[in-house]
Design an enzyme around this catalytic site. Structure first.
Site: not given
Ligand code: NAD
Ligand code: UDP
Length: 344
Positions: A148, A152, A124
């Protein structure tokens, strides 16, 4: 080619799964559904026109992950699984460190045991903390302002160390800026989970009438209208970058880091105005104080992803991106719950 997506039932994972399937890949998803639901997997199958091998497992569990790798010949892994709410991470830091770091370490261990040596990680822009220079390129120093972000930052460091110890392993770190929008079908999108932290889902929840008003965090930043500037990137453009990253690793290229953003910034007020235009709703907004830890301006330089991966984001128009988010949210005000009794 078979790609494992941890967290593949989530917002970014589901969009990436569809794009990968449409590019001819087979998909395996491992997700504990802590922030998603089974209906997402059904819709991925519908949009990708193929079945998905789905494991409802916690990626932190060694035996469960071992089974996924034993039962599938995985060529590459995309690691999306993780908790992502900044505020919650401040209130419950151990939950964040445990989930996000255990998942990363367990995955790396099991991958190496099965000789799977290609990994893409969802990092991120938060790892740049409060940047001194914008647009931000990958050489800018990293530092974080909340647990958080540190998960990362630490996951990235763990991956660098593991790569140094095992030269066969190659890892691409993708640093996302602000992903918004939804698939053009309106069938998958970001799940509205309680009171959202992020601007876009908050706006759409006010627009559909689930929330009364939006707080604008800070109006005295050194920006054109005093509100923070962010670089909003369409989730399907982000998904495409993952496909290119898989290709990059499959061609035998070395570990690398890429920023993913549009390279254009919009203020909070501009986003609200555009959302009003797209939705035709008044979207009441009230000015509040600054949110702790918010940098004034975050804009990506994604030149490296463009030059090395050949990435070409297709959706630069904010109105179009917000319209796609609105198509999803207005047809699914309760998220996937509208088709299921419970949100699981
Ligand atoms: P999201 O919460 O929609 O998806 C994450 C998925 O991981 C969920 O389906 C959740 O059920 C699953 N999960 C969490 N912990 C788990 C575990 N221990 N075992 C199995 N499954 C698990 O989030 P997103 O927005 O799709 O983000 C995906 C990734 O991208 C994340 O790592 C997030 O930190 C990163 N990210 C997201 C953003 C954003 O703004 N959405 C920005 C930068 C980085
Ligand atoms: N923001 C806001 N009100 C909200 C949520 C967010 O004014 O209810 C602002 C926030 O201060 C930031 C921008 O919108 O300047 C984008 O916030 P988001 O949480 O979506 O992404 P981040 O800033 O964490 O990358």
């Amino acid at each position: 080619m078979k790609v494992l997506l941890t967290g593949g039932a989530g917002y970014i994972g589901s969009h990436t799964a569809v794009e990968l399937m449409n590019a001819g890949c087979d998909i395996v998803i491992a997700d504990d559904l802590s922030n998603s639901c089974r209906e997402v997997v059904k819709r991925i199958e519908e949009l990708g026109k193929k079945t998905v091998r789905f494991y409802e497992i916690d990626v932190c569990g060694e035996d469960a992950l071992e089974q996924v790798f034993s039962e599938n010949d995985i060529d590459a892994v995309i690691h999306f699984a993780g908790k992502k709410a900044v505020g919650e991470s401040v209130a419950k830091p151990l939950m964040y460190y445990k989930n996000n770091l255990d998942a990363t370490m367990n995955l790396l261990e099991v991958m190496q045991r099965h000789d799977v040596d290609k990994l893409i990680f969802s990092s991120s822009a938060t790892v740049y903390g409060v940047p001194k220079v914008v647009p931000i390129d990958e050489k800018q120093p990293t530092w974080c302002t909340n647990p958080y972000g540190w998960t990362k930052y630490m996951s990235e460091q763990i991956m660098r160390d593991v790569c140094a110890a095992n030269p066969k392993l190659s890892i691409v770190l993708l640093r996302y800026f602000n992903p918004i929008g939804a698939h053009e079908s309106g069938l998958i999108g970001e799940k509205p989970n309680g009171i959202p932290n992020n601007l876009m889902p908050y706006i759409t929840q006010v627009a559909v009438g689930k929330l009364k008003e939006l707080g604008v965090f800070g109006n005295d930043y050194d920006t054109p209208d005093g509100t923070c500037v962010r670089d909003y990137i369409h989730v399907t453009d982000l998904a495409q970058a993952h496909i290119l990253a898989v290709k990059y690793l499959m061609e035998g290229n070395e570990s690398n880091i890429f920023n993913l953003g549009n390279g254009v910034g919009f203020t909070v007020k501009e986003v609200i105005e555009t959302a009003r235009k797209v939705t035709g709703k008044p979207i009441k907004a009230v000015e509040e104080g600054r949110r702790a830890g918010d940098p004034a301006v975050l804009i990506a330089s994604s030149e490296k992803a463009k030059n090395i991966l050949g990435w070409k984001p297709e959706h630069a128009d904010l109105e179009e991106i917000i319209a796609s988010a609105w198509k999803w949210h207005s047809s699914h005000p309760q998220g996937y719950c509208s088709v299921q009794k419970e949100d699981k």
